[in-house]
Design a protein around this motif. Structure first.
Motif, PDB file in Angstrom:
ATOM      1  N   LEU A 198       0.895  -1.299  -0.044  1.00 19.97           N
ATOM      2  CA  LEU A 198      -0.020   0.098   0.103  1.00 19.97           C
ATOM      3  C   LEU A 198       0.899   1.204   0.039  1.00 19.97           C
ATOM      4  CD1 LEU A 198      -2.580  -1.050   2.859  1.00 19.97           C
ATOM      5  CD2 LEU A 198      -3.129  -0.589   0.324  1.00 19.97           C
ATOM      6  N   ASP A 199       0.255   2.138  -0.760  1.00 23.21           N
ATOM      7  CA  ASP A 199       1.318   3.506  -0.830  1.00 23.21           C
ATOM      8  C   ASP A 199       1.161   4.170   0.389  1.00 23.21           C
ATOM      9  OD1 ASP A 199       1.848   2.991  -3.388  1.00 23.21           O
ATOM     10  OD2 ASP A 199       0.280   4.108  -4.278  1.00 23.21           O
ATOM     11  N   SER A 200       0.028   4.152   1.094  1.00 21.10           N
ATOM     12  CA  SER A 200      -0.282   4.544   2.371  1.00 21.10           C
ATOM     13  C   SER A 200      -1.401   3.824   2.959  1.00 21.10           C
ATOM     14  CB  SER A 200      -0.584   6.320   2.403  1.00 21.10           C
ATOM     15  OG  SER A 200      -1.637   6.675   1.543  1.00 21.10           O
ATOM     16  N   ARG A 201      -1.786   4.327   4.277  1.00 23.29           N
ATOM     17  CA  ARG A 201      -3.072   3.945   5.149  1.00 23.29           C
ATOM     18  C   ARG A 201      -4.299   4.326   4.229  1.00 23.29           C
ATOM     19  NH1 ARG A 201      -7.205   3.008   6.269  1.00 23.29           N
ATOM     20  NH2 ARG A 201      -8.313   2.515   7.989  1.00 23.29           N
ATOM     21  N   VAL A 202      -4.298   5.420   3.943  1.00 22.18           N
ATOM     22  CA  VAL A 202      -5.330   6.134   3.152  1.00 22.18           C
ATOM     23  C   VAL A 202      -5.065   6.360   1.615  1.00 22.18           C
ATOM     24  CG1 VAL A 202      -7.030   8.111   2.914  1.00 22.18           C
ATOM     25  CG2 VAL A 202      -6.203   7.330   5.124  1.00 22.18           C
TER      26      VAL A 202
END
Length: 292
Positions: A145-149
């Motif tokens: 994932l690039d980030s959590r969001v």
């Protein structure tokens, strides 16, 4: 109208006298005839539940609400009240005990499922977050994932950049079902996800999964799942048995969706209702047993 009147008259008047006549003729009470006349499973347990629920004896009616640790004592009290002797009916005690485990266990299962549904997904809860990230790892191995969001959540069928908003209806129950499927049937879950990402017949994997959780929950709440659990669990049904039923729905809905070849995802509600009706019809079979 006439059928309802007959049912009322039979249940509250004729049934009592019919039971009395049969007992005089056979020397056995209704519970004996049920427990010894049917094989373990839905038919025996459902008839036991019906008999206890309509009994004029408070002791017998209260057996349906007995805690698991008091069931054995409860069975002994019933045998005493009904004058059932263990020496001449050695299988009665075990049969009644098993049926009561299933009946009272179903009610406790619903309470557990309801508690899980009411638990709100909390992004500040490390356990909740770990479960969500584990779901991603299982369904998208090797993809970070690039980030959590992130919009990447859309790759496994969530609507927005943050999946937490999609769990509002079913709470943690929706996430736990999705994760259980991925952990226990990993290859099947990935196959279903690949079908969900089909360019023509695709659908939102996670959103549909949460929708199917609602279907499983409503079937449990209505009592429609009794036959399935009474046939597949020889004792007290646990949360894992509910999660396994969800897995069955997720896998079978995918096959159903592909076979139906809907023209558009906009027709989802129509096909969802059709699938729901098919499952409900199957659940009316006293021998029903859903196994993935």
């Amino acid at each position: 109208m006439l059928a309802c009147i007959w049912q009322y008259v039979y249940t509250y008047y004729l049934r009592y006298w019919l039971k009395w006549l049969i007992r005089q003729a056979t020397g056995t009470c209704e519970l004996q005839r049920i427990c010894l006349g049917y094989q373990p499973g839905s038919t025996r347990t459902t008839k036991t539940e019906y008999s206890l629920g309509l009994s004029k004896s408070k002791l017998l009616r209260c057996a349906l609400e007995t805690s698991e640790d008091k069931l054995e004592q409860c069975v002994e009290h019933i045998m005493k009240e009904k004058k059932v002797k263990l020496q001449t009916n050695p299988l009665f005690k075990e049969s009644l005990h098993t049926s009561l485990l299933q009946i009272t266990g179903y009610k406790r299962l619903y309470a557990s499922v309801e508690d899980t549904r009411k638990e709100v997904f909390n992004s500040d809860n490390r356990e909740h977050e770990a479960m969500l990230l584990k779901l991603w790892e299982l369904l998208m191995p090797g993809v970070k994932l690039d980030s959590r969001v992130t919009k990447q959540w859309g790759d496994i069928g969530f609507q927005g950049d943050d999946p937490k908003t999609d769990f509002r209806g079913m709470g943690m129950l929706g996430l736990i079902n999705l994760l259980f499927f991925s952990q226990n049937y990993t290859e099947e879950a990935r196959t279903v996800l690949s079908h969900a990402n089909h360019p023509k017949l695709g659908y939102s994997y996670a959103i549909v999964g949460i929708n199917l959780t609602e279907m499983a929950y409503s079937l449990l709440k209505s009592g429609a799942l009794k036959a399935h659990f009474y046939n597949t669990v020889a004792g007290t049904p646990q949360l894992r048995h509910f999660h396994q039923f969800y897995c069955y729905l997720a896998f079978e809905f995918d096959k159903f969706w592909i076979a139906e070849e809907p023209e558009s995802i906009m027709l989802f509600n129509q096909y969802r209702e059709k699938f729901h009706n098919l499952v409900q019809t199957q659940l009316k079979d006293p021998d029903v047993s859903f196994v993935l």
